[in-house]
Design an enzyme around this catalytic site. Sequence first.
Site, PDB file in Angstrom:
ATOM      1  N   ASP A   1      32.870  33.801  46.875  1.00 57.53           N
ATOM      2  CA  ASP A   1      33.467  32.683  47.615  1.00 57.53           C
ATOM      3  C   ASP A   1      34.352  33.147  48.764  1.00 57.53           C
ATOM      4  O   ASP A   1      34.987  32.331  49.435  1.00 57.53           O
ATOM      5  CB  ASP A   1      34.290  31.810  46.664  1.00 57.53           C
ATOM      6  CG  ASP A   1      35.360  32.610  45.919  1.00 57.53           C
ATOM      7  OD1 ASP A   1      35.012  33.645  45.318  1.00 57.53           O
ATOM      8  OD2 ASP A   1      36.532  32.188  45.924  1.00 57.53           O
TER       9      ASP A   1
ATOM     10  N   TYR B   1      46.059  31.655  38.968  1.00 54.38           N
ATOM     11  CA  TYR B   1      46.881  32.753  39.460  1.00 54.38           C
ATOM     12  C   TYR B   1      48.356  32.367  39.486  1.00 54.38           C
ATOM     13  O   TYR B   1      48.699  31.215  39.769  1.00 54.38           O
ATOM     14  CB  TYR B   1      46.435  33.159  40.864  1.00 54.38           C
ATOM     15  CG  TYR B   1      45.048  33.750  40.903  1.00 54.38           C
ATOM     16  CD1 TYR B   1      44.835  35.097  40.621  1.00 54.38           C
ATOM     17  CD2 TYR B   1      43.951  32.955  41.187  1.00 54.38           C
ATOM     18  CE1 TYR B   1      43.570  35.644  40.647  1.00 54.38           C
ATOM     19  CE2 TYR B   1      42.667  33.486  41.209  1.00 54.38           C
ATOM     20  CZ  TYR B   1      42.492  34.828  40.935  1.00 54.38           C
ATOM     21  OH  TYR B   1      41.232  35.358  40.942  1.00 54.38           O
TER      22      TYR B   1
ATOM     23  N   LYS C   1      39.714  32.509  34.394  1.00 59.82           N
ATOM     24  CA  LYS C   1      39.801  33.801  35.071  1.00 59.82           C
ATOM     25  C   LYS C   1      41.243  34.037  35.478  1.00 59.82           C
ATOM     26  O   LYS C   1      41.854  33.201  36.151  1.00 59.82           O
ATOM     27  CB  LYS C   1      38.904  33.812  36.303  1.00 59.82           C
ATOM     28  CG  LYS C   1      39.096  34.994  37.249  1.00 59.82           C
ATOM     29  CD  LYS C   1      38.351  34.752  38.538  1.00 59.82           C
ATOM     30  CE  LYS C   1      38.681  35.812  39.585  1.00 59.82           C
ATOM     31  NZ  LYS C   1      38.058  35.508  40.896  1.00 59.82           N
TER      32      LYS C   1
END
Length: 274
Positions: free
Chosen positions: A26, A146, A177
């Site tokens: 991406d 994140y 993730k």
Amino acid sequence: MMMGKHIRLERLINRATMRTVIVPMDHGVTVGPIRGIENMRDMVNAVADGGANAVLGHLGLPLHGHRREGRDVGLILHLSGSTVWSADPNAKVLVNTVENALKFGADGVSVHVNIGAANEAEMLRDFGEVSVKCLEWGMPLLAMMYARGSKFKSETDPDGVRHAARIAAELGADLVKVNYTGSPKTFEKVVAGCPIPVVIAGGEKLADERLVFAMITDALKVGARGVAVGRNAFGHESPRAMLRAIGAIVHEGATVDQALRILREKSAAGASGK
């Protein structure tokens, strides 16, 4: 629709090991056509030949580079976007929909949330809306979570990563993730606090493959279910060989030294045209 989720997840995860190797591509939206993904079709074929379970990208991936020839590979359509030129690159917005992903034959979708960013609230709202749609349509959801903001010491801050992973599970993601926290001891707590499969991000491009392999090995030892490795895969001089080595660690239990040997052998074979 839960049966639909189950069927699609089997296209993204190795049934025998229940682990996965995902190659995010991406980056074209975020930073442009960096080395390795100038030609997406060629790179998808390369990482698929290397044994990747799935590739991940924006709408341009199925439009211009996915499933045209060679070995098949799972497709995760990314729904979030921002660029490095933005006043706030951490501010991700939705650029696609679950329904559109279904139309394009995607096996899953992904969203990106930066915990601690200025617009965290908006990203969490978008995450929640996508999650509900995924439940409605039986679409697997990968959350890229994140810890990015002034309250965190770093993006690998164990408390931040642990919280980010848990948020993904709480809001309905099927996979999450996150960054590796730097040690098995701290990452074990991330996995223990998250009831869905955790995969680690491959991170910035590293010059030494041993460091990449060691990070993956350490994470798997404490319960990680795979890796989402982009620049350290498609940015490698031999992406096929790199993916075969990573796959050997994830799916076959290869050691770091064994993976390095596979990388050397496959790289040499590729260079000789075999």
